[in-house]
Design a protein around this motif. Structure first.
Motif, PDB file in Angstrom:
ATOM      1  N   SER A  10       0.820  -1.214   0.000  1.00 39.77           N
ATOM      2  CA  SER A  10       0.000   0.000   0.000  1.00 39.77           C
ATOM      3  C   SER A  10       0.850   1.259   0.000  1.00 39.77           C
ATOM      4  O   SER A  10       0.479   2.258  -0.603  1.00 39.77           O
ATOM      5  CB  SER A  10      -0.935   0.016   1.203  1.00 39.77           C
ATOM      6  OG  SER A  10      -0.205   0.221   2.373  1.00 39.77           O
ATOM      7  N   VAL A  55     -11.071  -1.484   1.847  1.00 37.28           N
ATOM      8  CA  VAL A  55     -10.111  -2.574   1.681  1.00 37.28           C
ATOM      9  C   VAL A  55     -10.845  -3.854   2.066  1.00 37.28           C
ATOM     10  O   VAL A  55     -11.278  -4.001   3.204  1.00 37.28           O
ATOM     11  CB  VAL A  55      -8.865  -2.378   2.574  1.00 37.28           C
ATOM     12  CG1 VAL A  55      -7.931  -3.576   2.458  1.00 37.28           C
ATOM     13  CG2 VAL A  55      -8.158  -1.084   2.225  1.00 37.28           C
ATOM     14  N   LEU A  60      -4.839  -4.741   0.056  1.00 36.18           N
ATOM     15  CA  LEU A  60      -4.544  -3.339  -0.231  1.00 36.18           C
ATOM     16  C   LEU A  60      -4.176  -3.112  -1.693  1.00 36.18           C
ATOM     17  O   LEU A  60      -4.425  -2.036  -2.240  1.00 36.18           O
ATOM     18  CB  LEU A  60      -3.437  -2.830   0.683  1.00 36.18           C
ATOM     19  CG  LEU A  60      -3.897  -2.568   2.111  1.00 36.18           C
ATOM     20  CD1 LEU A  60      -2.713  -2.448   3.050  1.00 36.18           C
ATOM     21  CD2 LEU A  60      -4.747  -1.328   2.175  1.00 36.18           C
ATOM     22  N   ILE A  90      -4.093   4.693   5.349  1.00 33.39           N
ATOM     23  CA  ILE A  90      -4.831   3.463   5.622  1.00 33.39           C
ATOM     24  C   ILE A  90      -5.513   3.711   6.947  1.00 33.39           C
ATOM     25  O   ILE A  90      -4.848   3.915   7.967  1.00 33.39           O
ATOM     26  CB  ILE A  90      -3.899   2.247   5.713  1.00 33.39           C
ATOM     27  CG1 ILE A  90      -3.133   2.083   4.413  1.00 33.39           C
ATOM     28  CG2 ILE A  90      -4.700   1.000   6.058  1.00 33.39           C
ATOM     29  CD1 ILE A  90      -1.998   1.098   4.496  1.00 33.39           C
ATOM     30  N   ARG A  97     -11.406  -1.284   7.172  1.00 36.08           N
ATOM     31  CA  ARG A  97     -10.191  -0.596   6.745  1.00 36.08           C
ATOM     32  C   ARG A  97     -10.443   0.065   5.394  1.00 36.08           C
ATOM     33  O   ARG A  97     -11.043  -0.527   4.512  1.00 36.08           O
ATOM     34  CB  ARG A  97      -9.059  -1.607   6.634  1.00 36.08           C
ATOM     35  CG  ARG A  97      -7.718  -1.005   6.310  1.00 36.08           C
ATOM     36  CD  ARG A  97      -6.638  -2.052   6.187  1.00 36.08           C
ATOM     37  NE  ARG A  97      -6.322  -2.596   7.506  1.00 36.08           N
ATOM     38  CZ  ARG A  97      -5.633  -3.701   7.711  1.00 36.08           C
ATOM     39  NH1 ARG A  97      -5.185  -4.392   6.701  1.00 36.08           N
ATOM     40  NH2 ARG A  97      -5.384  -4.114   8.929  1.00 36.08           N
ATOM     41  N   LEU A  99      -8.554   2.638   2.226  1.00 34.20           N
ATOM     42  CA  LEU A  99      -7.355   3.206   1.625  1.00 34.20           C
ATOM     43  C   LEU A  99      -7.752   4.527   0.995  1.00 34.20           C
ATOM     44  O   LEU A  99      -8.758   4.599   0.271  1.00 34.20           O
ATOM     45  CB  LEU A  99      -6.792   2.266   0.556  1.00 34.20           C
ATOM     46  CG  LEU A  99      -5.551   2.755  -0.193  1.00 34.20           C
ATOM     47  CD1 LEU A  99      -4.356   2.864   0.756  1.00 34.20           C
ATOM     48  CD2 LEU A  99      -5.236   1.826  -1.353  1.00 34.20           C
TER      49      LEU A  99
END
Length: 189
Positions: A10, A55, A60, A90, A97, A99
């Motif tokens: 990521s 995510v 990722l 993140i 989660r 991104l």
């Protein structure tokens, strides 16, 4: 092994920042340092825009590809979304989660929503930041998150206990890394 690889990939993703030396003379979110000590820095951020995707299954790389594809589609539609902006965030919260890529001020943004990518505005407010170097990994992120929370507890700071973000400013293969853990003050929505 899978979790460190997920975080490392990521941070491979993106480069665009200004103001802070770790921004490499690129455009970064506007920030004012309020207080700095050995354990953390208290920063006041202006409101910032981000493109964000969920995510799924700790993948990722797939999230990165969703953001990259979104930027390409927006470019084809006449909008110029940078695919090389920093920092990459993140964020973990009770919903999972995400991104996110920073969208520099002045970027013309589409009005139509996307099923996989959302445009989010982080409100202006206080963020507590712990900086750490070295190659980024989930383990280092978790360790520094706990160290930041302990320092905030010791300083009797009121903060959001339910979410935090890891920020990366360089591609993975960069020789020196500037990594951060961000925890919002309790007054940020």
């Amino acid at each position: 092994m899978e979790q460190p690889l997920v975080l490392l990939v990521s941070l491979l993703l993106v480069s665009f920042c200004s103001g802070q030396e770790f921004c490499h003379e690129k455009n970064c979110p506007h920030v004012t340092s309020v207080e700095k000590n050995n354990d953390y820095e208290e920063r006041l951020y202006e409101a910032t825009d981000w493109i964000t995707t969920k995510v799924e299954n700790n993948d990722l790389w797939a999230a990165h590809l969703k953001l990259k594809d979104y930027c390409q589609r927006q470019k084809e539609a006449g909008f110029k979304f940078p695919v090389d902006s920093w920092p990459v965030l993140i964020t973990e919260d009770p919903n999972g989660r995400n991104l996110s890529w920073f969208v520099p001020p002045g970027t013309r943004k589409p009005e139509n929503p996307d099923a996989l990518v959302t445009l989010q505005t982080r409100p202006a407010g206080t963020v507590y930041v712990r900086v750490f170097g070295g190659t980024p990994s989930v383990e280092k992120g978790e360790e520094n998150k706990e160290l930041l929370r302990k320092a905030l507890d010791d300083a009797k700071k009121d903060y959001d206990h339910n979410s935090c973000s890891g920020a990366g400013y360089e591609p993975f293969l960069y020789p020196v890394h500037h990594n951060e853990i961000w925890i919002n003050a309790a007054n940020i929505n």
